[in-house]
Structures are given as structure tokens and as C-alpha cells.
Design a protein around this motif. Structure first.
Motif, mmCIF file in Angstrom:
data_model
loop_
_atom_site.group_PDB
_atom_site.id
_atom_site.type_symbol
_atom_site.label_atom_id
_atom_site.label_comp_id
_atom_site.label_asym_id
_atom_site.label_seq_id
_atom_site.Cartn_x
_atom_site.Cartn_y
_atom_site.Cartn_z
ATOM 1 N N ILE A 16 26.781 82.220 43.183
ATOM 2 C CA ILE A 16 25.744 81.525 42.424
ATOM 3 C C ILE A 16 24.419 82.258 42.556
ATOM 4 C CG2 ILE A 16 24.342 79.412 42.371
ATOM 5 C CD1 ILE A 16 26.927 77.905 43.101
ATOM 6 N N GLY A 17 24.113 82.749 43.726
ATOM 7 C CA GLY A 17 22.827 83.400 43.946
ATOM 8 C C GLY A 17 22.740 84.806 43.396
ATOM 9 N N GLN A 18 23.871 85.458 43.173
ATOM 10 C CA GLN A 18 23.868 86.853 42.758
ATOM 11 C C GLN A 18 23.165 87.098 41.423
ATOM 12 O OE1 GLN A 18 27.790 88.455 42.930
ATOM 13 N NE2 GLN A 18 27.155 90.121 44.239
ATOM 14 N N PRO A 19 23.452 86.352 40.361
ATOM 15 C CA PRO A 19 22.760 86.629 39.102
ATOM 16 C C PRO A 19 21.240 86.464 39.214
ATOM 17 C CG PRO A 19 24.681 85.272 38.700
ATOM 18 C CD PRO A 19 24.505 85.359 40.188
ATOM 19 N N GLN A 20 20.782 85.466 39.954
ATOM 20 C CA GLN A 20 19.340 85.287 40.119
ATOM 21 C C GLN A 20 18.735 86.436 40.916
ATOM 22 O OE1 GLN A 20 18.237 81.417 41.490
ATOM 23 N NE2 GLN A 20 18.340 80.601 39.419
ATOM 24 N N ALA A 21 19.457 86.910 41.911
ATOM 25 C CA ALA A 21 18.965 88.047 42.696
ATOM 26 C C ALA A 21 18.879 89.294 41.820
ATOM 27 C CB ALA A 21 19.866 88.295 43.902
ATOM 28 N N GLN A 22 19.877 89.498 40.967
ATOM 29 C CA GLN A 22 19.856 90.648 40.059
ATOM 30 C C GLN A 22 18.696 90.533 39.072
ATOM 31 O OE1 GLN A 22 23.795 90.370 38.421
ATOM 32 N NE2 GLN A 22 24.681 91.717 39.969
ATOM 33 N N LEU A 23 18.486 89.324 38.581
ATOM 34 C CA LEU A 23 17.377 89.108 37.655
ATOM 35 C C LEU A 23 16.042 89.369 38.349
ATOM 36 C CD1 LEU A 23 16.106 88.240 35.012
ATOM 37 C CD2 LEU A 23 16.465 85.858 35.688
ATOM 38 N N ARG A 24 15.881 88.863 39.556
ATOM 39 C CA ARG A 24 14.633 89.050 40.306
ATOM 40 C C ARG A 24 14.385 90.535 40.567
ATOM 41 N NH1 ARG A 24 10.257 87.262 40.240
ATOM 42 N NH2 ARG A 24 11.072 85.178 40.385
ATOM 43 N N GLU A 25 15.420 91.260 40.959
ATOM 44 C CA GLU A 25 15.275 92.696 41.236
ATOM 45 C C GLU A 25 14.889 93.454 39.969
ATOM 46 O OE1 GLU A 25 18.004 96.461 42.678
ATOM 47 O OE2 GLU A 25 18.651 94.451 43.220
ATOM 48 N N ALA A 26 15.537 93.130 38.851
ATOM 49 C CA ALA A 26 15.221 93.796 37.590
ATOM 50 C C ALA A 26 13.802 93.458 37.138
ATOM 51 C CB ALA A 26 16.231 93.399 36.519
ATOM 52 N N GLN A 37 10.130 105.316 32.293
ATOM 53 C CA GLN A 37 11.559 105.371 31.969
ATOM 54 C C GLN A 37 12.365 104.445 32.865
ATOM 55 O OE1 GLN A 37 12.346 109.599 32.157
ATOM 56 N NE2 GLN A 37 12.512 109.672 29.925
ATOM 57 N N LEU A 38 12.113 104.484 34.166
ATOM 58 C CA LEU A 38 12.836 103.606 35.083
ATOM 59 C C LEU A 38 12.465 102.146 34.850
ATOM 60 C CD1 LEU A 38 12.649 105.643 38.407
ATOM 61 C CD2 LEU A 38 14.607 105.366 36.880
ATOM 62 N N ALA A 39 11.200 101.892 34.571
ATOM 63 C CA ALA A 39 10.764 100.523 34.295
ATOM 64 C C ALA A 39 11.437 99.996 33.031
ATOM 65 C CB ALA A 39 9.251 100.466 34.163
ATOM 66 N N ALA A 40 11.597 100.846 32.021
ATOM 67 C CA ALA A 40 12.255 100.423 30.782
ATOM 68 C C ALA A 40 13.693 99.984 31.047
ATOM 69 C CB ALA A 40 12.212 101.549 29.755
ATOM 70 N N VAL A 41 14.372 100.727 31.899
ATOM 71 C CA VAL A 41 15.750 100.366 32.259
ATOM 72 C C VAL A 41 15.756 99.015 32.971
ATOM 73 C CG1 VAL A 41 17.717 100.991 33.730
ATOM 74 C CG2 VAL A 41 16.569 102.745 32.348
ATOM 75 N N ARG A 42 14.843 98.823 33.894
ATOM 76 C CA ARG A 42 14.770 97.545 34.633
ATOM 77 C C ARG A 42 14.423 96.388 33.702
ATOM 78 N NH1 ARG A 42 17.199 97.291 39.472
ATOM 79 N NH2 ARG A 42 16.568 99.003 40.783
ATOM 80 N N CYS A 43 13.523 96.623 32.759
ATOM 81 C CA CYS A 43 13.175 95.570 31.801
ATOM 82 C C CYS A 43 14.397 95.185 30.963
ATOM 83 C CB CYS A 43 12.044 96.023 30.890
ATOM 84 S SG CYS A 43 10.433 96.145 31.693
ATOM 85 N N ALA A 49 20.036 90.120 31.913
ATOM 86 C CA ALA A 49 20.384 89.175 32.978
ATOM 87 C C ALA A 49 19.878 87.757 32.685
ATOM 88 C CB ALA A 49 19.839 89.665 34.314
ATOM 89 N N GLY A 50 19.226 87.577 31.535
ATOM 90 C CA GLY A 50 18.812 86.239 31.140
ATOM 91 C C GLY A 50 17.362 85.893 31.397
#
Length: 143
Positions: A16-26, A37-43, A49-50
Motif C-alpha cells: 500500500i505504501g509503495q505507490p505513495q513512496a514512488q509518487l513522493r520520490e518522483a 532533463q532528469l527533472a523532466a523524467v521525474r515529473c 504515478a497519479g
């Protein structure tokens, strides 16, 4: 049996926590990484990720909104890009960039000429962010 139930519970909680953690990191990467360029990928990762559906409060910086709008465009999520640029025009009402990006997206991609006139006009009044913008606005809208 008890150990299996505990393992299932732990797996469920971690999952349950994994998608939120991925979203927070991105999201963090989108707003803080120096490399465009790296920021664009993260955005893009944050959007996928929602981010728009999450209801999370977003960092209120021009750089973040610029990056997020561009990422939404790159993903073909033009309605989301319009929402980002509209928010940018409200938050940074003295910045021609958000008005120009909104106007050009409405004009070039969504073929909403009448709706594009207001933001394009405001971008010109504020002093466009790019040299080519006034020429495009004049040619396409008759400014």
C-alpha cells in the motif's frame, strides 16, 4: 498458519505504501533536481504515478509548474497541462511564460483559438518570454 497471516499483512501494508513512496520520490525530483532533463523524467514519473489524482499540495515555484506543464504535454495529457498552466497564471500573474504556454497550447494543440486569445494577449502585455512568441501570436491571432 499464524506466520502466513502475519506475512500477508506485512506484504499488504508494504504494498500500500509503495505507490505513495514512488509518487513522493518522483515529485521531489521534479521540484528539486537541477538538471532539466532528469527533472523532466521525474515529473513524467510523478504524473504517471497519479500526481494529479492524489490531491497533494504542490510546490509553488515557477520552475516546478513549468516543468510539470511541459511533462504533461510530453505525455500527451493536454488537459492536465492546461490546468497546470492556468494555475501558473494565477500563482505567477506577472510571468508572461505561463500565459504564453497556455495560449500556445490552446491554439496549437487543442485548436481553441477563441480561448487562446486572452492568455496570448496577456503574455504580450507582460512581455513575452521568447523572441519568437510575438511573431507567432501576430501571425496566428492577428495581434
Amino acid at each position: 498458519m499464524k506466520q502466513l497471516a502475519i506475512l500477508s499483512l506485512v506484504t499488504a501494508v508494504v504494498g500500500i505504501g509503495q505507490p505513495q513512496a514512488q509518487l513522493r520520490e518522483a515529485l521531489d525530483g521534479c521540484s528539486t533536481i537541477a538538471s532539466e532533463q532528469l527533472a523532466a523524467v521525474r515529473c513524467q514519473q510523478a504524473i504517471e504515478a497519479g500526481l494529479f489524482e492524489s490531491g497533494w499540495q504542490l510546490p509553488e515555484t515557477q520552475r516546478f509548474y513549468r516543468r510539470l506543464g511541459f511533462a504533461a504535454e510530453q505525455l500527451g495529457r493536454f488537459d492536465d497541462a492546461v490546468r497546470v498552466y492556468r494555475a501558473g497564471t494565477r500563482l505567477f500573474s506577472d510571468s508572461p511564460e505561463f500565459f504564453a504556454r497556455l495560449g500556445l497550447l490552446l491554439l496549437d494543440v487543442l485548436d481553441a483559438r477563441a480561448e487562446a486569445l486572452g492568455p496570448l494577449d496577456q503574455a504580450l502585455r507582460l512581455g513575452s518570454a521568447t523572441k519568437e512568441f510575438p511573431l507567432r501570436a501576430q501571425a496566428q491571432c492577428g495581434f
